[in-house]
Scaffold this active site. Structure first.
Site, PDB file in Angstrom:
ATOM      1  N   ASP A   1      -0.595  -4.746   6.311  1.00 22.80           N
ATOM      2  CA  ASP A   1      -1.563  -5.673   5.720  1.00 22.80           C
ATOM      3  C   ASP A   1      -1.285  -5.916   4.238  1.00 22.80           C
ATOM      4  O   ASP A   1      -0.634  -5.120   3.585  1.00 22.80           O
ATOM      5  CB  ASP A   1      -2.985  -5.110   5.878  1.00 22.80           C
ATOM      6  CG  ASP A   1      -3.125  -3.741   5.226  1.00 22.80           C
ATOM      7  OD1 ASP A   1      -2.176  -2.927   5.348  1.00 22.80           O
ATOM      8  OD2 ASP A   1      -4.151  -3.483   4.582  1.00 22.80           O
ATOM      9  N   GLU A   2      -1.789  -7.019   3.760  1.00 20.37           N
ATOM     10  CA  GLU A   2      -1.857  -7.325   2.329  1.00 20.37           C
ATOM     11  C   GLU A   2      -0.552  -7.087   1.564  1.00 20.37           C
ATOM     12  O   GLU A   2      -0.513  -6.352   0.602  1.00 20.37           O
ATOM     13  CB  GLU A   2      -2.973  -6.483   1.674  1.00 20.37           C
ATOM     14  CG  GLU A   2      -4.338  -6.749   2.257  1.00 20.37           C
ATOM     15  CD  GLU A   2      -5.438  -6.006   1.513  1.00 20.37           C
ATOM     16  OE1 GLU A   2      -6.438  -6.671   1.162  1.00 20.37           O
ATOM     17  OE2 GLU A   2      -5.299  -4.795   1.274  1.00 20.37           O
ATOM     18  N   VAL A   3       0.508  -7.717   2.011  1.00 21.41           N
ATOM     19  CA  VAL A   3       1.770  -7.624   1.267  1.00 21.41           C
ATOM     20  C   VAL A   3       1.770  -8.718   0.206  1.00 21.41           C
ATOM     21  O   VAL A   3       1.664  -9.896   0.521  1.00 21.41           O
ATOM     22  CB  VAL A   3       2.976  -7.802   2.214  1.00 21.41           C
ATOM     23  CG1 VAL A   3       4.270  -7.603   1.437  1.00 21.41           C
ATOM     24  CG2 VAL A   3       2.877  -6.832   3.377  1.00 21.41           C
TER      25      VAL A   3
ATOM     26  N   HIS B   1       0.811  -1.232   0.000  1.00 20.72           N
ATOM     27  CA  HIS B   1       0.000   0.000   0.000  1.00 20.72           C
ATOM     28  C   HIS B   1       0.838   1.274   0.000  1.00 20.72           C
ATOM     29  O   HIS B   1       0.502   2.249   0.664  1.00 20.72           O
ATOM     30  CB  HIS B   1      -0.951   0.007   1.204  1.00 20.72           C
ATOM     31  CG  HIS B   1      -2.015  -1.045   1.123  1.00 20.72           C
ATOM     32  ND1 HIS B   1      -3.094  -0.939   0.278  1.00 20.72           N
ATOM     33  CD2 HIS B   1      -2.151  -2.240   1.754  1.00 20.72           C
ATOM     34  CE1 HIS B   1      -3.852  -2.016   0.407  1.00 20.72           C
ATOM     35  NE2 HIS B   1      -3.300  -2.825   1.288  1.00 20.72           N
TER      36      HIS B   1
ATOM     37  N   GLU C   1      -1.893  -9.315  10.134  1.00 17.10           N
ATOM     38  CA  GLU C   1      -0.871 -10.079   9.402  1.00 17.10           C
ATOM     39  C   GLU C   1       0.477 -10.068  10.111  1.00 17.10           C
ATOM     40  O   GLU C   1       1.191 -11.072  10.141  1.00 17.10           O
ATOM     41  CB  GLU C   1      -0.671  -9.529   7.982  1.00 17.10           C
ATOM     42  CG  GLU C   1      -1.792  -9.876   7.009  1.00 17.10           C
ATOM     43  CD  GLU C   1      -2.840  -8.794   6.894  1.00 17.10           C
ATOM     44  OE1 GLU C   1      -3.118  -8.133   7.930  1.00 17.10           O
ATOM     45  OE2 GLU C   1      -3.386  -8.613   5.790  1.00 17.10           O
TER      46      GLU C   1
END
Lengths: 485, 546
Positions: free
Chosen positions: A275-277, A215, A328
């Site tokens: 988050d969301e890597v 992000h 995460e």
């Protein structure tokens, strides 16, 4: 508890006074605010005034706002006298809101009551994403103010993300010069201070989120080499992916930027995201592959992510700030300090809460409270019925004590100035009650008329809070400013 | 400097003369070229040479020259025959005001536009559904004067809106174009419901502004219904005094006239709906014996149901009220409702059943038919066009050939096939209930509807489809959220109803629609975003709070 008695108080809004022996300017500013709310109503009736003032006692002159700060208050109203006692000015803010809500705006009466009130959860947050779409400072203030009417105390400011970087850093001014949508779509240092001070005066702590290593697309425009280069595998059509963890310069940027952010924002916490890597970008980058081989990590991208997170946490630890991370970071087994708050957002939040509290970490909940998702009908009910401490029937008291509360999230894909206020309120007031009120207050039928009254009060105060019922009306409907006639 | 954020402007070959289809192709090529050229935009949005919603019928590009607007000298100048006209004068004032609010920008090397002339050939033509709304708009590279020519004042209003949308607010220029434009459908409506939740007049004005930006021409005002009766009738003041939520939630005749006049200035005709015999609970509070008594099984589980057709005096009330309504609302259109009439209340009322036996009314469908026929007799005497919801047709009632059938239920394609086969004009709403919100890009499904998708209809029968209407029913909607829920989602419907049937590229529309809503935000209409990220050069800034 609430003890209603017979005999109502009648007040006259124009002459009604809040009085105190406190010398605090902040207390008086809060008085001024609530005076204005009392005077919003037109009144044409003659009143047999029985109550002329509310006496306010503040026990502790310390006005530092922390997560632990007492928000307790005791409010007593009879037909002839009214007192509000609070430990701190922030308890006064909560108590005056309750006082203003007790006023019947049709006949200027208040019931005789004795209220002892305090929050069930210390962390009652609302998150707003200002990267996907920009939200103006004036509209941010609307949201903060309305949050204080629902006794929320944390503004989680998801200030930057892939699409834009509106935060204007004094250390790296090019981050917003190149990463914001336009020079009109930024938060200057003045704007940020304005928001922090405004929030403080409403009993709201501002916690900034600088989400890395994913992000971060908007960071890359100003920082060559900061992101991983991976044509065809980057974010939203760009040739870049997450932060390049193998580049040493990245860590000096992070050190400088977090030093700045932790200075600018007085909160005890900073939110580090995490988050969301997505790994495909890292996998496509030759330099990273070679670096991983040299560090005995070949193929282990979890290890690479952990390496990055550990370096970041070491930096933030050295700045003496506590931090919040998305779940995460916790379940990837990065070494986090005992003060860390784990922020659960995925559907399996109960498992995260169970594991994190077992390991002794504090937790907050956002799974189930994504109010940016809209549904036809009374969708507030399912927000209302969710309780962060309901993760495990056999949880120990120690585990339950580690559940700090939660945060309602307004992600930015579909919102901006045009609709964010009506989408936020009063839907967010449902989780706000869950986070403040006693555990047993769960009946939606008890909540519905109060929620509708609450939204009409917001409308009366000039906020476009949307209706929650199939039909109905407010005493005063929302009116739009008229410039175009 | 500030150049880093400005969108790059890509030229196209000069002297291109294009049909709209070629135009679209060109637009798409341009989008691709520009996205490639401005890689750092990451697909955020695309420069679009004709960012107009609804997309015009015909457009030709003169050249790549782009003249800039000089806000200090710019004037809209009408021909002498319309200088005194209210619609024209108010529209000019409006658009000059909008342009005056844009920040001054550097002058284009291609020159400036100093004026826009308005020519109207038939200035006295009144507003009606089907009135000529065509216009032609020319912005020439060689002249500082642009021009709009229209047959009627309402065509000129449409042209002014297109002119506004052609202005690029980030560089302050107009493209060089020649546009000839006209609507595909004569009836392009939008429904508001002021009974379930009240809308203050100012908020209806805002809705009208937004509708006219998308070239809607009908405001269907579902003014009363079960929950409340806000229409303050001089003939029956008790209807509002007892049936409105309270007397701060009423529309006086003066309010109604303010709305109809404001709508006319925007080229919008107001069609009031007085829905009967169902949806009338609020009427009953002041009218004795008007509703059918049926304890416990009435509307909202109460004691009263639909109008009682067995009482003759009720038709006298309807006659008097509708005569008043048709004299208050200009334009000569009336919506009679007629939807969702539940029979169980009628069935349970013994006196009514006895009356039916005595009159030889056999079924409750026949009773409904009896009611509607008497109502239509009344309306015929009022010299007005009228619309009814589809049940009136579906239930096989005897209806006059000039009745317009408003289709709102499922399987609309089949219903409309039957309606046009029977020779009735029809309006489509089924796929366009915008009050049913869903998460994500629901505008796409509104956009992809094709009103001519009627199995087996002949070209003559298709001519009976006079248009469509987007509906914003009042459950969960009031002044706080109606604008952001309506705009720009309704604009997707508007393009389907105005533009050529062939204009349907969803991706191109997503960029135009987002830009369209930015144009609304600049005019203080809070229209929500379409793209999942991005910004408006002028963000919405119209909250006024205490």
């Amino acid at each position: 508890g609430i003890n209603a008695e017979y005999g109502q108080a009648v007040i006259e809004p124009l002459t009604f006074a809040f009085v105190t022996k406190s010398r605090s300017a902040l207390v008086r500013e809060v008085f001024d605010r609530y005076h204005k709310y009392l005077r919003l109503h037109d009144f044409h009736q003659s009143l047999n005034v029985t109550l002329g003032k509310l006496e306010v006692v503040v026990k502790d002159p310390n006005e530092e706002l922390l997560l632990e700060t007492s928000e307790n208050y005791t409010l007593s109203v009879t037909s002839e006298s009214a007192t509000l006692q609070a430990d701190t000015v922030f308890g006064v803010i909560r108590g005056l809101e309750t006082f203003s809500q007790l006023l019947n705006t049709y006949n200027y009466t208040l019931p005789s009551v004795h209220i002892e009130d305090y929050p069930r959860y210390k962390f009652r947050g609302f998150m707003l994403d200002t990267s996907r779409h920009y939200v103006s400072v004036s509209v941010l203030k609307l949201i903060i103010k309305a949050a204080s009417w629902s006794k929320m105390n944390i503004f989680h400011w998801h200030i930057v993300d892939d699409p834009s970087f509106p935060y204007c850093s004094y250390t790296y001014p090019e981050l917003c010069e190149k990463g914001a949508y336009s020079p009109d779509h930024v938060y200057s240092q003045t704007d940020v201070l304005d928001i922090i001070v405004f929030a403080y005066k409403h009993g709201v702590i501002v916690i900034p989120e600088m989400d890395t290593p994913g992000h971060t697309l908007s960071w890359g425009k100003a920082l060559p080499g900061f992101l991983t280069y991976c044509p065809g595998h980057g974010n939203i059509g760009a040739p870049y992916g997450p932060v390049d963890p193998t580049n040493e310069e990245v860590y000096s940027v992070l050190r400088n930027l977090f030093a700045e952010v932790t200075n600018v924002f007085p909160a005890q916490f900073v939110h580090l995201g995490g988050d969301e890597v997505h790994y495909p970008c890292w996998k496509k980058n030759e330099n990273i592959t070679q670096w991983m081989a040299a560090h005995n990590m070949t193929g282990d991208y979890d290890a690479l992510e952990n390496y990055y997170e550990q370096r970041l946490l070491d930096i933030v630890n050295s700045l003496h700030k506590n931090y919040i991370v998305w779940e995460e970071v916790f379940y990837h087994h990065v070494k986090i300090t005992p003060q860390t708050i784990v922020h659960a957002w995925k559907p399996n939040w109960k498992r995260i809460f169970q594991q994190a509290t077992t390991a002794g970490y504090r937790c907050i909940l956002s799974a189930g409270w994504y109010i940016s998702r809209i549904y036809y009908g009374e969708d507030w009910q399912k927000f209302y019925q969710l309780d962060p401490r309901s993760f495990n029937d056999t949880a120990t008291p120690d585990q339950l004590a580690l559940v700090m509360g939660g945060t309602v999230c307004m992600w930015g894909e579909h919102i901006d100035n045009s609709n964010v206020v009506s989408r936020f309120w009063p839907r967010a007031s449902a989780p706000a009650e869950r986070l403040w009120s006693p555990e047993y207050i769960t009946d939606v039928e008890f909540m519905e008329p109060r929620l509708e009254a609450h939204r009409c009060r917001m409308v009366m105060r000039g906020y476009p809070a949307e209706p929650m019922t199939l039909r109905g009306h407010c005493q005063h409907e929302y009116t739009w400013r008229r410039k175009h006639e | 400097g500030k150049q880093w954020y400005q969108r790059r402007v890509r030229g196209i070959s000069p002297a291109l003369f294009l049909s709209f289809a070629d135009m679209l192709l060109l637009l798409l090529t341009t989008i691709v070229a520009v996205t490639a050229a401005t890689g750092e935009d990451y697909g955020l949005g695309s420069f679009n040479i004709l960012p107009v919603v609804p997309f015009p019928q015909e457009a030709e590009m003169y050249s790549t020259a782009r003249r800039s607007l000089d806000p200090e000298v710019f004037r809209i100048t009408p021909t002498p025959n319309i200088q005194e006209d209210k619609v024209i004068a108010s529209s000019i004032a409006r658009y000059e005001f909008y342009f005056s609010r844009f920040k001054p920008l550097p002058t284009s090397p291609d020159g400036t536009l100093t004026s826009l002339t308005l020519t109207v050939h038939s200035p006295s033509t009144p507003l009606s559904i089907g009135v000529d709304e065509s216009y032609s708009l020319t912005i020439s590279p060689s002249s500082p004067t642009a021009s709009i020519t229209a047959e009627t004042r309402f065509g000129a209003v449409r042209g002014l809106e297109t002119f506004y949308q052609l202005y690029n607010v980030t560089d302050g220029t107009f493209p060089s174009v020649n546009i000839k434009d006209y609507p595909r459908f004569a009836y392009r409506g939008f429904l508001i419901d002021t009974s379930r939740h009240f809308l203050p007049v100012e908020s209806i004005f805002k809705v009208i502004q937004g509708l006219s930006m998308s070239k809607f021409n009908v405001l269907h005002w579902h003014i009363v219904d079960d929950p409340s009766f806000p229409y303050y009738s001089p003939s029956f003041p008790g209807l509002a005094e007892k049936g409105a939520y309270d007397m701060n939630h009423v529309y006086t005749i003066s309010d109604v006239l303010r709305v109809t006049s404001y709508a006319e200035d925007h080229g919008i005709l107001v069609v009031p709906e007085f829905d009967t015999p169902g949806h009338t609970l609020s009427w009953g509070k002041s009218l004795e014996n008007f509703l059918t008594y049926c304890p416990g099984i009435g509307t909202f589980g109460g004691d009263y149901g639909p109008i009682n057709p067995s009482i003759d005096a009720n038709f006298g009330i309807l006659q008097k009220l509708l005569a008043e309504v048709t004299s208050v609302f200009p334009g000569g259109w009336l919506h009679l409702g007629g939807d969702e009439v539940p029979f169980k209340c009628w069935q349970s009322n013994k006196e009514l059943v006895a009356w039916m036996k005595q009159q030889g009314v056999k079924t409750f469908s026949d009773l409904e038919s009896y009611y509607e026929e008497k109502l239509l007799d009344i309306v015929h005497g009022l010299n007005t066009s009228y619309v009814v919801w589809e049940e009136i047709f579906n239930n096989g009632l005897h209806i006059q050939p000039d009745t317009i059938i408003h289709v709102w239920k499922g399987k609309w394609n089949e219903t409309m096939a039957k309606v046009v086969k029977a020779g009735y004009k029809t309006i489509l709403s089924s796929p366009w209930y915008l009050n049913y919100i869903t998460f994500g890009d629901d505008w796409v499904k509104y956009y992809e509807v094709e009103p001519y998708d009627i199995p087996g209809a002949t070209p003559e029968e298709l001519q009976l489809v006079i248009g469509g209407e987007a509906c914003m029913w009042g459950e969960f909607v009031d002044a706080t959220n109606i604008l952001s829920r309506t705009f720009p989602r309704a604009s997707a419907v508007a393009e389907r109803l105005w533009s050529s049937q062939k204009v349907r590229d969803r991706k191109d529309m997503s960029f135009r629609l987002d830009k369209h809503r930015c144009g609304m935000c600049a005019r203080e209409i809070p229209a929500e975003s379409i793209l999942h990220r991005g910004y408006c050069p002028y963000e919405f800034d119209g909250y006024d709070w205490h």
